[in-house]
Design an enzyme around this catalytic site. Sequence first.
Site, PDB file in Angstrom:
ATOM      1  N   THR B 127       0.821  -1.208   0.000  1.00  0.00           N
ATOM      2  CA  THR B 127       0.000   0.000   0.000  1.00  0.00           C
ATOM      3  C   THR B 127       0.860   1.265   0.000  1.00  0.00           C
ATOM      4  OG1 THR B 127      -1.572  -1.280   1.291  1.00  0.00           O
ATOM      5  CG2 THR B 127      -1.960   1.086   1.171  1.00  0.00           C
ATOM      6  N   PRO B 129       0.569   5.896  -0.177  1.00  0.00           N
ATOM      7  CA  PRO B 129      -0.374   7.001   0.097  1.00  0.00           C
ATOM      8  C   PRO B 129      -1.416   7.114  -1.020  1.00  0.00           C
ATOM      9  CG  PRO B 129       1.871   7.699   0.557  1.00  0.00           C
ATOM     10  CD  PRO B 129       1.967   6.314  -0.010  1.00  0.00           C
ATOM     11  N   TRP B 158       0.946   2.252   5.771  1.00  0.00           N
ATOM     12  CA  TRP B 158       0.234   1.150   6.424  1.00  0.00           C
ATOM     13  C   TRP B 158       0.999  -0.164   6.384  1.00  0.00           C
ATOM     14  CZ3 TRP B 158      -3.187   2.955   9.400  1.00  0.00           C
ATOM     15  CH2 TRP B 158      -4.014   4.016   9.019  1.00  0.00           C
ATOM     16  N   THR B 160       2.373  -3.010   8.240  1.00  0.00           N
ATOM     17  CA  THR B 160       2.359  -3.694   9.536  1.00  0.00           C
ATOM     18  C   THR B 160       3.741  -4.280   9.810  1.00  0.00           C
ATOM     19  OG1 THR B 160       0.034  -4.262   9.274  1.00  0.00           O
ATOM     20  CG2 THR B 160       1.261  -5.558  10.876  1.00  0.00           C
ATOM     21  N   GLN B 338     -23.760  -4.775  23.067  1.00  0.00           N
ATOM     22  CA  GLN B 338     -25.166  -4.539  23.392  1.00  0.00           C
ATOM     23  C   GLN B 338     -25.571  -5.336  24.635  1.00  0.00           C
ATOM     24  OE1 GLN B 338     -26.320  -2.237  21.573  1.00  0.00           O
ATOM     25  NE2 GLN B 338     -28.372  -2.090  22.443  1.00  0.00           N
ATOM     26  N   HIS B 340     -23.661  -6.317  26.982  1.00  0.00           N
ATOM     27  CA  HIS B 340     -22.971  -5.752  28.153  1.00  0.00           C
ATOM     28  C   HIS B 340     -23.590  -4.427  28.604  1.00  0.00           C
ATOM     29  CE1 HIS B 340     -19.749  -8.665  27.454  1.00  0.00           C
ATOM     30  NE2 HIS B 340     -19.137  -8.249  28.540  1.00  0.00           N
ATOM     31  N   GLY B 341     -24.500  -3.846  27.827  1.00  0.00           N
ATOM     32  CA  GLY B 341     -25.078  -2.553  28.193  1.00  0.00           C
ATOM     33  C   GLY B 341     -23.988  -1.502  28.336  1.00  0.00           C
ATOM     34  N   GLU B 365      -5.943  -6.345   3.747  1.00  0.00           N
ATOM     35  CA  GLU B 365      -5.782  -7.449   2.788  1.00  0.00           C
ATOM     36  C   GLU B 365      -7.001  -7.563   1.858  1.00  0.00           C
ATOM     37  OE1 GLU B 365      -3.577 -10.806   3.906  1.00  0.00           O
ATOM     38  OE2 GLU B 365      -2.736  -9.854   5.672  1.00  0.00           O
ATOM     39  N   SER B 368     -13.904  -5.220   1.882  1.00  0.00           N
ATOM     40  CA  SER B 368     -15.101  -6.017   1.561  1.00  0.00           C
ATOM     41  C   SER B 368     -15.539  -5.774   0.124  1.00  0.00           C
ATOM     42  CB  SER B 368     -16.248  -5.643   2.500  1.00  0.00           C
ATOM     43  OG  SER B 368     -16.046  -6.222   3.762  1.00  0.00           O
TER      44      SER B 368
HETATM   45  C1  LIG Z   1      -4.001  -1.631  10.476  1.00  0.00           C
HETATM   46  C2  LIG Z   1      -3.650  -1.749   9.052  1.00  0.00           C
HETATM   47  C3  LIG Z   1      -2.629  -2.604   8.669  1.00  0.00           C
HETATM   48  C4  LIG Z   1      -2.254  -2.708   7.324  1.00  0.00           C
HETATM   49  N1  LIG Z   1      -1.178  -3.490   6.986  1.00  0.00           N
HETATM   50  C5  LIG Z   1      -0.721  -3.485   5.713  1.00  0.00           C
HETATM   51  C6  LIG Z   1       0.499  -4.141   5.361  1.00  0.00           C
HETATM   52  O1  LIG Z   1       1.135  -4.779   6.179  1.00  0.00           O
HETATM   53  N2  LIG Z   1       0.944  -4.043   4.084  1.00  0.00           N
HETATM   54  C7  LIG Z   1       0.251  -3.338   3.139  1.00  0.00           C
HETATM   55  O2  LIG Z   1       0.707  -3.293   2.017  1.00  0.00           O
HETATM   56  N3  LIG Z   1      -0.898  -2.714   3.435  1.00  0.00           N
HETATM   57  C8  LIG Z   1      -1.398  -2.758   4.701  1.00  0.00           C
HETATM   58  N4  LIG Z   1      -2.551  -2.079   5.008  1.00  0.00           N
HETATM   59  C9  LIG Z   1      -3.258  -1.364   3.978  1.00  0.00           C
HETATM   60  C10 LIG Z   1      -4.558  -2.009   3.547  1.00  0.00           C
HETATM   61  O3  LIG Z   1      -4.314  -3.193   2.863  1.00  0.00           O
HETATM   62  C11 LIG Z   1      -5.311  -0.970   2.697  1.00  0.00           C
HETATM   63  O4  LIG Z   1      -5.745   0.029   3.569  1.00  0.00           O
HETATM   64  C12 LIG Z   1      -6.473  -1.576   1.959  1.00  0.00           C
HETATM   65  O5  LIG Z   1      -6.024  -2.443   0.957  1.00  0.00           O
HETATM   66  C13 LIG Z   1      -7.361  -0.506   1.321  1.00  0.00           C
HETATM   67  O6  LIG Z   1      -6.619   0.401   0.588  1.00  0.00           O
HETATM   68  P1  LIG Z   1      -6.790   1.989   0.822  1.00  0.00           P
HETATM   69  O7  LIG Z   1      -6.668   2.217   2.274  1.00  0.00           O
HETATM   70  O8  LIG Z   1      -5.872   2.680  -0.052  1.00  0.00           O
HETATM   71  O9  LIG Z   1      -8.275   2.266   0.405  1.00  0.00           O
HETATM   72  P2  LIG Z   1      -8.794   2.653  -1.060  1.00  0.00           P
HETATM   73  O10 LIG Z   1      -8.271   1.669  -2.031  1.00  0.00           O
HETATM   74  O11 LIG Z   1      -8.543   4.068  -1.304  1.00  0.00           O
HETATM   75  O12 LIG Z   1     -10.332   2.395  -0.875  1.00  0.00           O
HETATM   76  C14 LIG Z   1     -11.229   3.361  -0.301  1.00  0.00           C
HETATM   77  C15 LIG Z   1     -12.648   2.821  -0.416  1.00  0.00           C
HETATM   78  O13 LIG Z   1     -12.985   2.676  -1.793  1.00  0.00           O
HETATM   79  C16 LIG Z   1     -13.402   1.369  -2.056  1.00  0.00           C
HETATM   80  N5  LIG Z   1     -12.993   0.977  -3.400  1.00  0.00           N
HETATM   81  C17 LIG Z   1     -11.767   1.092  -3.978  1.00  0.00           C
HETATM   82  N6  LIG Z   1     -11.789   0.595  -5.226  1.00  0.00           N
HETATM   83  C18 LIG Z   1     -13.030   0.150  -5.444  1.00  0.00           C
HETATM   84  C19 LIG Z   1     -13.706  -0.492  -6.547  1.00  0.00           C
HETATM   85  N7  LIG Z   1     -13.050  -0.778  -7.678  1.00  0.00           N
HETATM   86  N8  LIG Z   1     -15.010  -0.814  -6.416  1.00  0.00           N
HETATM   87  C20 LIG Z   1     -15.669  -0.547  -5.283  1.00  0.00           C
HETATM   88  N9  LIG Z   1     -15.115   0.038  -4.200  1.00  0.00           N
HETATM   89  C21 LIG Z   1     -13.801   0.375  -4.287  1.00  0.00           C
HETATM   90  C22 LIG Z   1     -12.697   0.526  -1.021  1.00  0.00           C
HETATM   91  O14 LIG Z   1     -13.364  -0.713  -0.821  1.00  0.00           O
HETATM   92  C23 LIG Z   1     -12.807   1.438   0.184  1.00  0.00           C
HETATM   93  O15 LIG Z   1     -14.079   1.306   0.767  1.00  0.00           O
HETATM   94  C24 LIG Z   1      -2.952  -1.989   6.347  1.00  0.00           C
HETATM   95  C25 LIG Z   1      -4.005  -1.151   6.724  1.00  0.00           C
HETATM   96  C26 LIG Z   1      -4.354  -1.014   8.056  1.00  0.00           C
HETATM   97  C27 LIG Z   1      -5.443  -0.078   8.422  1.00  0.00           C
END
Ligand SMILES: Cc1cc2nc3c(=O)[nH]c(=O)nc-3n(C[C@H](O)[C@H](O)[C@H](O)COP(=O)(O)OP(=O)(O)OC[C@H]3O[C@@H](n4cnc5c(N)ncnc54)[C@H](O)[C@@H]3O)c2cc1C
Lengths: 256, 383
Positions: B127, B129, B158, B160, B338, B340-341, B365, B368
């Site tokens: 991932t 920015p 992000w 991990t 819920q 646990h109130g 990963e 949804s």
């Molecule tokens: C605690 C944590 C640990 C993580 N660890 C790692 C790690 O170890 N290595 C790593 O590489 N990444 C890691 N990530 C990153 C994580 O995999 C990404 O946050 C995730 O894949 C979503 O990417 P994004 O945040 O850029 O969201 P975006 O891709 O910007 O998505 C934003 C929203 O748009 C929706 N969306 C995007 N494209 C579409 C589409 N084509 N159709 C419909 N909806 C869509 C998404 O479902 C989401 O709801 C981590 C994230 C967190 C929060």
Amino acid sequence: MKIIACIKQVPDSEAKVKAENGQITWGEAPLVINPFDEYAVEGALQQKEALGGTVAAVCIGPESAKEALKHALAMGSDQAILISDPALSILDTAGAARVLAAAVKKIGDADMVVFGRQTLDDGTGLTAAQTARALGWPMLGLAGQIKVDGGSVQIERVTEEGRQSLKGKLPAVLSVVQSIGEPRYPSFMGIRKASKAEIPVWTLADLGIAAPETVVKRLEIVTPPARETVVEIIGGETPAQIAEQLADKVLAEKVL
Amino acid sequence: MDFDLNEEQKAWKRTVHDFVAKVVKPRAQEVDEREEFNWEAVRKGGPLGLLGMNIPEEYGGSNVDMISSTIAMEELGWGCGSTALAFTAHNGLGTAPLTRYGSEELKQKWLPLVADGKGNLGSLALTEPGAGSDIQGGVTCRAEKQGGDWVINGAKMWCTNAGIAEYIITLVRTDAKGGSKSLSMILVPTGSKGLVIDPAEKKMGLRGSPTHGVHYENVRVPLGYLVGEEGRGMHQTLATLDAGRISIGGISVGLAVAALEAAVNYARERYAFGKPISEFQATQFKLSNMATEIEVARTMLHKAAWLKDQGRPFNKEAAMAKLFATEMAERVCYDAIQIHGGNGYSRDFHVERMYRDARLMTIGEGTSEIQRLVIARHVLSTE
Ligand SMILES: Cc1cc2nc3c(=O)[nH]c(=O)nc-3n(C[C@H](O)[C@H](O)[C@H](O)COP(=O)(O)OP(=O)(O)OC[C@H]3O[C@@H](n4cnc5c(N)ncnc54)[C@H](O)[C@@H]3O)c2cc1C
């Protein structure tokens, strides 16, 4: 070093053990390796790591006791043997000691036989010493530390009064206490090895002995009466006040 | 048809459960509150085989089957979401691609270092920015060949374990023209010059699992640090994520099991209107739904894991299981609060932490939405 660890299978410590129609039952609770015996296996493995050699785990019990032996294998034991015979269904500690001594002789060339300090079920803590006697070997009980030096072994015995240093000639029988160190968790590699292991079963005929006579008879088995307990929460403004109240209560109840 | 675990898997489940009950679960609240990592779990979990689940034995790993790995993630999730996430990121993301695609030399050098629990962990940075779900189009982090080295520039987000890792496998653009064959994976040791790992993110949950931004400023690593083939990075990433999804589902089931246990205990003890709230049908129906959903999720996960172990396609089943299990965990934790109130909203009770931890599972990963895209592709496929 050839080390033999004697282990037993017992109901899990969470089990609700009670007497029913003159029998002891523990419901659906799982059977596990006697927790005290895990320290024996740990102690044996430490010696194996320090000096080289092998650890064999031995258990008297029904077919299901193979699970306890598999735990010992998964922790790192090299060999496991189950001693099982219908004639051994009623067995006191002296009888178990005779059977174990015969097994130790059959395995042969052992330098050290280790036990846990006691079992979770019967809790006599006698079998180790009785096995030593049956073998005619020195008994070094309650070892918190084990050090082998040539033909002898030195232990630190952990007692309520303090520690004692003891030395004995090998081969010897030892019982091991918690200070030996936390028993290691089985590794996945160990579990894999244990699950594939064929555990041999020895009968009394294999050991070349007759069923030992039991000298201890159980006249009656009853569930102990439930203890009446009362919970009282002690309040107070400051920790000092609470402590004072607690101290008064403890003295009043003659706990100390 | 056989729904039973085999003897090996049963013994493994017992062992991991005992380990988690002793070393992981008791510290879950504390690592979350203080944003601390549970190092003891790494030190003691290594010898068990929990850090080498995707590493062959000759490199110090335990090389467990996917069912056993899923069971381990369920147990870890039951104990502590943070520790579980760190472990799955290490195993599934940090070590699996290296085992599967790395050269003999790389494997010998790096895998034993991270398998035994004595040192740091592994991590994977996909991932950025500007690139999450859309990795193929979005990745701008690039690597160029200069002499005997790769020179890497760009930024990741992000990641991990980055701050507690021995290395970061980094997905980079190796062909400026773009396209599906323009990405590659490169192993970057965390001690490399020009590599800057940001302080850990401030997160809603999973606060005991450090997640970092990473910057690469002319970071040089030998050409041999390429993991797999040049241009196969996207393909390798997708294959890695397929298995990772089952593990995230496993953590979700674990969190849900813990929340259900807490809810059952609370419902038995809490009195309202003269009886334990467990005697109200409204409470019972919640508990029934929770238990049923957990059963469904676990069965789906185990099936996906089983398919993988059989060497059969499991992409659709893994996506379905991840989608269901992660959304299920949130519902179960919601209901646990819920039941646990007001106490459920307090940090003194564990269910609020589980709820916060579960929330990530529908994002990490593959969100949804992305799971649904994957499933739709199968559903609409004409083959
Ligand atoms: C605690 C944590 C640990 C993580 N660890 C790692 C790690 O170890 N290595 C790593 O590489 N990444 C890691 N990530 C990153 C994580 O995999 C990404 O946050 C995730 O894949 C979503 O990417 P994004 O945040 O850029 O969201 P975006 O891709 O910007 O998505 C934003 C929203 O748009 C929706 N969306 C995007 N494209 C579409 C589409 N084509 N159709 C419909 N909806 C869509 C998404 O479902 C989401 O709801 C981590 C994230 C967190 C929060």
